[in-house]
Design a protein around this motif. Structure first.
Motif, PDB file in Angstrom:
ATOM      1  N   GLN A 120       0.835  -1.191   0.000  1.00 48.44           N
ATOM      2  CA  GLN A 120       0.000   0.000   0.000  1.00 48.44           C
ATOM      3  C   GLN A 120       0.882   1.259   0.000  1.00 48.44           C
ATOM      4  OE1 GLN A 120      -3.489  -0.162  -0.182  1.00 48.44           O
ATOM      5  NE2 GLN A 120      -2.955  -2.310  -0.542  1.00 48.44           N
ATOM      6  N   VAL A 121       0.517   2.232  -0.829  1.00 52.04           N
ATOM      7  CA  VAL A 121       1.309   3.446  -0.999  1.00 52.04           C
ATOM      8  C   VAL A 121       0.541   4.637  -0.450  1.00 52.04           C
ATOM      9  CG1 VAL A 121       2.379   4.999  -2.681  1.00 52.04           C
ATOM     10  CG2 VAL A 121       2.500   2.518  -3.008  1.00 52.04           C
ATOM     11  N   GLY A 122       1.241   5.538   0.200  1.00 51.25           N
ATOM     12  CA  GLY A 122       0.636   6.768   0.707  1.00 51.25           C
ATOM     13  C   GLY A 122       1.500   7.971   0.383  1.00 51.25           C
ATOM     14  N   VAL A 123       0.857   9.124   0.269  1.00 47.70           N
ATOM     15  CA  VAL A 123       1.554  10.389   0.025  1.00 47.70           C
ATOM     16  C   VAL A 123       0.925  11.439   0.931  1.00 47.70           C
ATOM     17  CG1 VAL A 123       2.218  12.142  -1.669  1.00 47.70           C
ATOM     18  CG2 VAL A 123       1.898   9.764  -2.404  1.00 47.70           C
ATOM     19  N   ALA A 124       1.747  12.239   1.594  1.00 51.72           N
ATOM     20  CA  ALA A 124       1.215  13.272   2.485  1.00 51.72           C
ATOM     21  C   ALA A 124       2.113  14.495   2.487  1.00 51.72           C
ATOM     22  CB  ALA A 124       1.066  12.731   3.914  1.00 51.72           C
ATOM     23  N   VAL A 125       1.507  15.633   2.711  1.00 52.60           N
ATOM     24  CA  VAL A 125       2.239  16.869   3.003  1.00 52.60           C
ATOM     25  C   VAL A 125       2.315  16.988   4.513  1.00 52.60           C
ATOM     26  CG1 VAL A 125       2.280  19.365   2.771  1.00 52.60           C
ATOM     27  CG2 VAL A 125       1.421  17.959   0.890  1.00 52.60           C
ATOM     28  N   GLN A 126       3.529  16.932   5.053  1.00 57.23           N
ATOM     29  CA  GLN A 126       3.756  17.036   6.487  1.00 57.23           C
ATOM     30  C   GLN A 126       4.203  18.449   6.800  1.00 57.23           C
ATOM     31  OE1 GLN A 126       3.585  14.515   9.104  1.00 57.23           O
ATOM     32  NE2 GLN A 126       3.731  16.409  10.292  1.00 57.23           N
ATOM     33  N   GLY A 127       3.440  19.156   7.625  1.00 56.40           N
ATOM     34  CA  GLY A 127       3.754  20.537   7.931  1.00 56.40           C
ATOM     35  C   GLY A 127       4.923  20.685   8.884  1.00 56.40           C
ATOM     36  N   PRO A 128       5.388  21.921   9.108  1.00 56.23           N
ATOM     37  CA  PRO A 128       6.432  22.161  10.103  1.00 56.23           C
ATOM     38  C   PRO A 128       5.981  21.676  11.476  1.00 56.23           C
ATOM     39  CG  PRO A 128       5.997  24.136   8.785  1.00 56.23           C
ATOM     40  CD  PRO A 128       4.910  23.164   8.477  1.00 56.23           C
ATOM     41  N   GLU A 129       6.950  21.317  12.305  1.00 56.80           N
ATOM     42  CA  GLU A 129       6.649  20.847  13.654  1.00 56.80           C
ATOM     43  C   GLU A 129       7.271  21.806  14.658  1.00 56.80           C
ATOM     44  OE1 GLU A 129       6.669  16.396  14.117  1.00 56.80           O
ATOM     45  OE2 GLU A 129       7.699  16.545  12.186  1.00 56.80           O
ATOM     46  N   SER A 130       6.429  22.395  15.500  1.00 50.95           N
ATOM     47  CA  SER A 130       6.879  23.477  16.381  1.00 50.95           C
ATOM     48  C   SER A 130       7.599  22.987  17.625  1.00 50.95           C
ATOM     49  CB  SER A 130       5.682  24.343  16.785  1.00 50.95           C
ATOM     50  OG  SER A 130       4.740  23.582  17.536  1.00 50.95           O
ATOM     51  N   ARG A 131       7.510  21.692  17.918  1.00 51.40           N
ATOM     52  CA  ARG A 131       8.222  21.120  19.055  1.00 51.40           C
ATOM     53  C   ARG A 131       8.329  19.613  18.856  1.00 51.40           C
ATOM     54  NH1 ARG A 131       5.629  22.873  24.184  1.00 51.40           N
ATOM     55  NH2 ARG A 131       7.140  21.442  25.080  1.00 51.40           N
ATOM     56  N   ALA A 132       9.188  18.978  19.644  1.00 53.13           N
ATOM     57  CA  ALA A 132       9.359  17.532  19.535  1.00 53.13           C
ATOM     58  C   ALA A 132       8.120  16.811  20.054  1.00 53.13           C
ATOM     59  CB  ALA A 132      10.589  17.093  20.311  1.00 53.13           C
ATOM     60  N   GLY A 133       7.867  15.629  19.516  1.00 55.11           N
ATOM     61  CA  GLY A 133       6.749  14.813  19.962  1.00 55.11           C
ATOM     62  C   GLY A 133       6.984  13.366  19.561  1.00 55.11           C
TER      63      GLY A 133
END
Length: 247
Positions: free
Chosen positions: A47-60
């Protein structure tokens, strides 16, 4: 157990870094803060996926699909897709439709999936078709130049194009740089001095917030939950960056 990462810089002004990885025997990772957004492709069990991952303001902490492969294009600051405003994707993502091993759907068109070695060609098409743009005001600020617009306009454009304030970007960039220096063996006191932290407790708080690890962990790197990709970014915030708190 872990994530095997490979990454490279790019000569494209639109790309910060291209990376790929494979997961094995791990289901979670520490996702460190990043001021960049990424276009991420993955495959798991066919299974294939594509996503736009936004900036991350802190670690998680983030889940990791088991036995999956990933390809990512990390875009330079000030680069954005106007139809998916990055300031609405901070600490979030949007998955793109109709992804297969050959193609996916983006802004009304079918696109072939890029590879690790031809990401620049893929991005050139994005630019030609006006899917991707880079803001000249933000680019000028990052180069240490003074655009002929008001400070208020600069602030507004910076947040709109990056999703973060200039102060937040600078703090994230500094913490990432500190983590790399610590992993390279630089004494903690020297990291404090070189990067302008007030003292070692100030450094410790920054690492906890943006990297999700202590300085000792970064130095010793024991087995455990892996980190997401960590490198010193190619764009540095100018020393005379106007109006920015760095505490």
């Amino acid at each position: 157990m872990g994530l095997d990462f490979e990454h490279r810089p790019s000569g494209s002004p639109f790309i910060e870094r291209v990376w790929r990885s494979r997961s094995h025997d791990v289901d979670r990772m520490t996702s460190i803060a990043t001021s960049r957004w990424n276009l991420v492709f993955w495959e798991q069990s066919g299974q294939v996926g594509v996503a736009v991952q936004g900036p991350e303001s802190r670690a998680g902490t983030a889940p990791v699909p088991e036995d999956a492969t990933f390809l990512g294009i990390g875009f330079s600051l000030g680069t954005t897709m106007p139809h998916l405003p990055i300031n609405r994707l901070v600490d979030g993502f949007v998955e793109l439709p109709d992804a297969t091993r050959r193609s996916f759907w983006l802004k009304g068109s079918s696109w072939h999936l890029p590879g690790y070695d031809n990401a620049e060609e893929f991005v050139r098409r994005m630019v030609r078709e006006d899917v991707l743009v880079r803001d000249p005001v933000v680019a000028a600020v990052l180069d240490g130049r003074s655009p002929k617009v008001s400070e208020r306009t600069i602030q507004r454009r910076f947040i709109a194009m990056t999703g973060l304030s200039r102060g937040a970007v600078r703090q994230i960039e500094r913490a990432r740089h500190a983590a790399v220096l610590i992993q390279d063996g630089l004494p903690f006191s020297e990291v404090v001095h070189r990067l302008g932290y007030f003292d070692q407790p100030h450094l410790a708080r920054s690492l906890t917030r943006y990297i999700g690890r202590t300085a000792t962990w970064l130095r010793e790197r024991p087995q455990g939950e892996p980190l997401s990709i960590l490198y010193k970014t190619g764009t540095s915030m100018p020393a005379n960056f106007p109006g920015q708190p760095i505490g």
